[in-house]
Enzyme design. Structure first.
Site, mmCIF file in Angstrom:
data_model
loop_
_atom_site.group_PDB
_atom_site.id
_atom_site.type_symbol
_atom_site.label_atom_id
_atom_site.label_comp_id
_atom_site.label_asym_id
_atom_site.label_seq_id
_atom_site.Cartn_x
_atom_site.Cartn_y
_atom_site.Cartn_z
ATOM 1 N N CYS A 103 0.830 -1.204 0.000
ATOM 2 C CA CYS A 103 0.000 0.000 0.000
ATOM 3 C C CYS A 103 0.868 1.260 0.000
ATOM 4 C CB CYS A 103 -0.861 0.048 1.252
ATOM 5 S SG CYS A 103 -1.831 -1.437 1.477
ATOM 6 N N ARG A 122 4.667 0.732 -6.091
ATOM 7 C CA ARG A 122 4.663 -0.140 -4.923
ATOM 8 C C ARG A 122 3.737 -1.341 -5.124
ATOM 9 N NH1 ARG A 122 6.577 2.258 -0.312
ATOM 10 N NH2 ARG A 122 5.083 1.259 1.057
ATOM 11 N N TRP A 178 -2.813 -2.609 -1.559
ATOM 12 C CA TRP A 178 -2.316 -3.916 -1.991
ATOM 13 C C TRP A 178 -2.895 -4.893 -0.989
ATOM 14 C CZ3 TRP A 178 1.013 -7.868 -0.231
ATOM 15 C CH2 TRP A 178 1.528 -8.714 -1.221
ATOM 16 N N ASN A 205 -0.934 1.591 5.691
ATOM 17 C CA ASN A 205 -0.019 0.652 5.037
ATOM 18 C C ASN A 205 0.570 -0.224 6.129
ATOM 19 O OD1 ASN A 205 3.394 1.005 3.884
ATOM 20 N ND2 ASN A 205 2.040 -0.701 3.599
ATOM 21 N N GLY A 206 0.383 -1.538 6.008
ATOM 22 C CA GLY A 206 0.920 -2.447 7.026
ATOM 23 C C GLY A 206 -0.112 -3.498 7.360
ATOM 24 N N GLU A 266 18.843 -14.902 -10.978
ATOM 25 C CA GLU A 266 18.286 -13.572 -11.215
ATOM 26 C C GLU A 266 17.598 -13.502 -12.587
ATOM 27 O OE1 GLU A 266 17.489 -11.244 -9.490
ATOM 28 O OE2 GLU A 266 17.375 -9.457 -10.729
ATOM 29 N N LYS A 276 13.688 -12.532 -13.059
ATOM 30 C CA LYS A 276 13.261 -11.413 -13.909
ATOM 31 C C LYS A 276 12.193 -11.885 -14.876
ATOM 32 C CE LYS A 276 14.241 -8.525 -12.343
ATOM 33 N NZ LYS A 276 14.977 -8.452 -11.153
ATOM 34 N N GLU A 330 8.751 -13.008 -13.073
ATOM 35 C CA GLU A 330 7.967 -11.990 -12.364
ATOM 36 C C GLU A 330 7.279 -11.003 -13.299
ATOM 37 O OE1 GLU A 330 10.000 -9.249 -9.733
ATOM 38 O OE2 GLU A 330 11.812 -9.342 -10.937
ATOM 39 N N HIS A 385 19.864 -34.836 -11.291
ATOM 40 C CA HIS A 385 19.249 -35.361 -10.068
ATOM 41 C C HIS A 385 17.748 -35.125 -10.046
ATOM 42 C CE1 HIS A 385 23.228 -36.294 -8.620
ATOM 43 N NE2 HIS A 385 23.593 -35.107 -9.090
ATOM 44 N N LYS A 434 6.611 -3.320 -4.887
ATOM 45 C CA LYS A 434 8.016 -2.926 -4.946
ATOM 46 C C LYS A 434 8.677 -3.048 -3.590
ATOM 47 C CE LYS A 434 11.686 -1.066 -6.830
ATOM 48 N NZ LYS A 434 12.478 -1.976 -7.680
HETATM 49 C C1 F6R Z 1 12.708 -8.580 -7.984
HETATM 50 C C2 F6R Z 1 12.738 -7.663 -6.854
HETATM 51 C C3 F6R Z 1 12.561 -8.245 -5.501
HETATM 52 C C4 F6R Z 1 13.396 -7.470 -4.469
HETATM 53 C C5 F6R Z 1 13.055 -7.980 -3.067
HETATM 54 C C6 F6R Z 1 13.854 -7.269 -1.997
HETATM 55 O O1 F6R Z 1 12.883 -7.899 -9.187
HETATM 56 O O2 F6R Z 1 12.862 -6.475 -7.013
HETATM 57 O O3 F6R Z 1 12.883 -9.595 -5.486
HETATM 58 O O4 F6R Z 1 14.748 -7.648 -4.756
HETATM 59 O O5 F6R Z 1 11.687 -7.788 -2.811
HETATM 60 O O6 F6R Z 1 13.568 -5.908 -1.977
HETATM 61 P P1 F6R Z 1 14.548 -4.871 -1.312
HETATM 62 O O7 F6R Z 1 15.819 -4.895 -2.084
HETATM 63 O O8 F6R Z 1 13.841 -3.555 -1.380
HETATM 64 O O9 F6R Z 1 14.759 -5.336 0.113
#
Ligand code: F6R
Length: 611
Positions: free
Chosen positions: A2, A27, A75, A101-102, A484, A488, A491, A507, A606
């Site tokens: 949120c 976010r 959210w 938010n929370g 990674e 990417k 997601e 395995h 985010k």
């Molecule tokens: C993926 C992504 C997330 C963040 C994770 C940690 O693209 O952005 O996996 O890396 O949520 O977030 P931070 O770095 O803000 O602690």
């Protein structure tokens, strides 16, 4: 997660709130709303869907007069995304409006108590409890608002950043927080609250970071702060140095694309201040050489992509400085009662500096008396403030949910730390350091070159827009890169993908390979070439199509792989910084090809401020 905003001043609040909310879209959210005092009463407009829906509903805010208000992007955590669950929430008399938010963890207990006292609930949210609880204490304290807020603060458990307006006190916006981010912006045009800096940057660079269990009271020309006992406290504002353009798309189709293109600058900005007279100096570490030499073990703790940079860092730190490194997911670390010893260093990596699990892991380490280092992007964030030491990654605001430039900056921070520790421990010669610095300095231009190859990658990506499964394989650092690359892709494009250590294929995993399955093989570690090549042959003979990402001198691979993307020559420890670029582009173009919401993928946020 949120986002909350609030405004009080001389201008009409609604357009300012809508603008602020648009800066918090990154976010992640499923509904949005605003509560505005119109001179007589508080009016709420809210709706599921994008902010556009709320803008349309209110004719860009014009149907909501008033100069005092709060806004929210939701959210969903408690209660499905719906109009009734969208924020703001009212008390029954519609005289108190709340955005949150929370997560209020004890909301069920509080809700039952309030129901027993005759309160009626409309939504399924935990937040509505706060609106009724405020009402309850407001009456009990004869309208003493600070008393009311501190009482609520002591009753609710969990995390919150709250924005509140009272119809009986329409000249104020109230805000408080615990474990969810909250800032206050001071401007000549009025004062603002927000979950994050970009929401206020258009109006001010003067920002207060609200600490846990602090209360802010904003009026048109003043801002007051109180502690959890309701006593006034002094706070100093900070000047935000970011350029406002940094939080805008600047002609790119998506924030993600823009941020990928900002990686050369990000790398340079993170690197340059830490190179002095041909050596690495990380002043902000504040550790003496003796302290560095005494480090027994490093625990790297993070989530998601930040965790992936930690996996890379393990290979480099152990390889160069010979310090044992454990890498943990923060959500696991915090509950597994980790064994931490004197002389250990806990490194928490986080772009936002607000990730709930990473913050909890930091607190766990501090509670055990272990020195903590935050590698953080957002200046003044919770992790930056609470860690014993902070090393900032100078990536600037990252808006796309999928991280790219912050990830690249985190890698650079890890390289610097590993070389610095190796330097102090005498594990590398001056000549080796100087060679590594030359390679590091070349990375920005090499990333530019790789970005320029985007059309080639787009062509390959277009063929896999309909892919069901994609696999990423590699060994050592290449495995970390694959993790990674896979995240990417999945997601932002919703294509199922997994990363495997190439040696692990036999395995079990290899049974997943079918005719035409795409396997992306990362092959940048010379001493592991032959081993990974055998794995490529194995998957190809089972029908896989292989996309290889490898060093430019490994042209032999063309005989075996279906597609090859070359990365320029660099030190073996730095290949992640280059190999990740085509994988980011690949994920981006698959997502674009599928018509997905690249910057705001479904279900994601985010900044993950709840566990
Ligand atoms: C993926 C992504 C997330 C963040 C994770 C940690 O693209 O952005 O996996 O890396 O949520 O977030 P931070 O770095 O803000 O602690």
């Amino acid at each position: 997660m949120c986002g909350i905003v609030g405004y009080i001043g001389r201008k009409q609040a609604a357009p300012i709130l809508l603008d602020g909310l648009s800066k918090l879209e990154y976010r992640g959210y499923d509904s949005a709303g605003m509560a505005i005092y119109d001179g007589t009463q508080i009016n709420i407009e809210k709706s599921t869907g994008r902010l556009k829906v709320l803008s349309e509903l209110t004719h860009d805010g014009s149907t909501m007069p008033g100069t005092v208000g709060i806004g929210h992007t939701r959210w969903a955590t408690h209660g499905e995304p719906s109009d009734k669950n969208a924020h703001p929430h009212f008390n029954e008399a519609r005289s108190i409006a709340v955005v949150h938010n929370g997560i209020i963890e004890n909301y069920m207990k509080l809700k039952n108590k309030l129901i027993n006292r005759g309160y009626h609930f409309i939504s399924d949210t935990d937040t509505e409890v706060v609106a009724h609880l405020l009402d309850y204490y407001y009456k009990k304290t004869d309208g003493n608002i600070i008393d009311t807020i501190t009482k609520v603060m002591h009753r609710v458990e969990g995390s919150y950043a709250l924005g509140i307006i009272f119809a009986e006190h329409p000249d104020k916006v109230y805000a408080l927080r615990k474990d969810s981010p909250l800032i206050v912006g001071r401007s000549d045009e009025g004062n603002l609250i927000a979950s994050d800096v970009p929401a206020v940057l258009k109006y001010t660079r003067d920002v207060y970071f609200i600490e846990n269990e602090e209360i802010a009271v904003l009026s048109e020309d003043a801002i007051e702060f109180f502690n959890s006992d309701g006593e006034p406290i002094e706070k100093e504002s900070k000047t935000i140095e970011w350029d406002i353009n940094a939080a805008e798309k600047g002609g790119y189709e998506h924030f993600m694309l823009k941020e990928m293109y900002e990686q050369p600058k990000t790398v340079r900005d993170t690197l340059t201040p830490r190179i002095k007279d041909g050596k690495i100096v990380i002043e902000e570490l504040g550790m003496s050489e003796e302290e560095i030499r005494a480090i027994n073990r490093i625990h790297i703790v993070a989530c998601g992509s930040a965790y992936h940079t930690g996996v890379t860092a393990k290979y480099i730190m152990e390889g160069l400085a010979r310090i044992p490194v454990e890498v943990d997911l923060a959500s696991e670390f915090r509950y597994r009662n980790p064994i931490l010893n004197k002389g250990d260093l806990v490194v928490i990596i986080s772009q936002s500096g607000e990730t709930a699990d990473s913050l909890a892991a930091l607190r766990e380490a501090k509670a055990q008396g272990i020195t903590t280092l935050g590698i953080v992007n957002v200046v003044g964030s919770s992790i930056a403030r609470e860690a014993d030491r902070v090393m900032y990654t100078w990536a600037g605001p990252e808006i796309a949910v999928a991280t790219t430039k912050a990830y690249s900056a985190q890698l650079i921070a890890h390289y610097l730390l590993a070389i610095y520790f190796a330097q102090v421990k005498g594990m590398v010669t001056d000549e080796e350091v100087s060679e590594m610095l030359t390679d590091l300095k070349a990375i920005p231009a090499q990333i530019e070159m790789l970005l320029a190859n985007k059309e080639h990658i787009q062509k390959i990506a277009n063929r896999y827009v309909g892919a069901k499964d994609v696999f990423f394989i590699g060994r050592g650092i290449d495995y970390a890169i694959g993790m990674e690359g896979s995240l990417k892709l999945k997601e932002i494009s919703y294509v199922h993908s997994e990363a495997y250590a190439a040696g692990e294929l036999k395995h079990g995993t290899i049974s997943l390979i079918e005719e035409g399955t795409l396997v992306t093989a990362i092959v940048t570690q010379k001493e592991l070439y032959k081993k990974t090549m055998s794995n490529i042959v194995e998957v190809r003979s089972r029908g896989a199509v292989v996309l290889a990402v490898t060093n430019e001198d490994n042209t032999e691979i063309e005989k075996t792989a279906d597609y090859v993307i070359y990365i320029p020559q660099t030190n073996k420890y730095f290949t992640n910084s280059l190999a990740i670029i085509p994988l980011q582009l690949f994920a981006y173009y698959v997502s674009v090809g599928k018509g997905c919401d690249v910057d705001k993928p479904r279900n994601l946020a985010k900044s993950v401020t709840v566990e």
